[in-house]
Design a protein around this motif. Structure first.
Motif, short mmCIF file in Angstrom:
data_model
loop_
_atom_site.label_atom_id
_atom_site.label_comp_id
_atom_site.label_asym_id
_atom_site.label_seq_id
_atom_site.Cartn_x
_atom_site.Cartn_y
_atom_site.Cartn_z
N SER A 30 -64.76 -18.61 -18.00
CA SER A 30 -65.97 -19.12 -18.64
C SER A 30 -67.07 -19.31 -17.61
O SER A 30 -66.81 -19.74 -16.49
CB SER A 30 -65.69 -20.44 -19.36
N VAL B 286 -67.69 -16.30 -22.20
CA VAL B 286 -66.25 -16.28 -21.95
C VAL B 286 -65.84 -14.81 -21.81
O VAL B 286 -66.07 -14.01 -22.71
CB VAL B 286 -65.44 -16.95 -23.08
N ALA C 283 -71.72 -20.85 -23.68
CA ALA C 283 -71.04 -20.38 -22.46
C ALA C 283 -70.56 -18.95 -22.69
O ALA C 283 -70.18 -18.58 -23.79
CB ALA C 283 -69.85 -21.28 -22.13
N VAL D 107 -64.36 -24.06 -24.95
CA VAL D 107 -64.74 -24.38 -23.58
C VAL D 107 -65.24 -25.82 -23.57
O VAL D 107 -66.05 -26.21 -24.41
CB VAL D 107 -65.84 -23.42 -23.07
N GLU E 266 -66.38 -9.75 -23.65
CA GLU E 266 -67.11 -11.00 -23.41
C GLU E 266 -67.72 -11.47 -24.72
O GLU E 266 -68.21 -10.66 -25.51
CB GLU E 266 -68.21 -10.76 -22.38
N THR F 83 -69.85 -18.67 -26.61
CA THR F 83 -69.26 -19.72 -27.44
C THR F 83 -70.22 -20.17 -28.53
O THR F 83 -71.44 -20.14 -28.37
CB THR F 83 -68.84 -20.94 -26.60
N LYS G 204 -68.20 -23.16 -13.98
CA LYS G 204 -67.29 -22.13 -14.47
C LYS G 204 -65.87 -22.66 -14.54
O LYS G 204 -65.53 -23.66 -13.91
CB LYS G 204 -67.36 -20.89 -13.60
#
Length: 97
Positions: free
Chosen positions: A72, A38, A36, A26, A50, A53, A78
């Motif tokens: 993300s 994802v 983040a 990301v 989910e 990161t 986002k």
């Protein structure tokens, strides 16, 4: 607290002839986004998995071949990416806009 596995690392020991791996990173303004969320959504937008990161903005999912959406979510914004994953390694980048 997210129970997601630690992200990053290599794929040593993973048989890419039988596994479908979706991995990537990301980014926002030319820099990776650590921490983040994802989300992996199927072709009907149904939540599947989910992860968070890594410090380098990396994520990885093991999935079935097919159409997937990566979404993300981070405090800075986002992003979203749609991809068709095949058996093997499928790499992508999700940009936060």
């Amino acid at each position: 607290m997210c129970g997601a596995p630690k992200q990053g690392g290599d794929l040593a020991g993973i048989d890419l002839t039988t596994q479908t791996v979706i991995q990537g990173s990301v980014w926002h303004d030319g820099a990776p986004v650590a921490g983040a969320y994802v989300r992996l959504l199927d072709e009907t937008d149904e939540f599947t998995a989910e992860v968070v990161t890594s410090p380098e903005g990396e994520f990885r999912f093991f999935a079935a071949p097919g159409q997937w959406k990566l979404r993300s979510l981070a405090p800075i914004g986002k992003g979203e990416r749609v991809l068709t994953a095949d058996v093997g390694l499928n790499e992508t980048t999700v940009a936060i806009g």
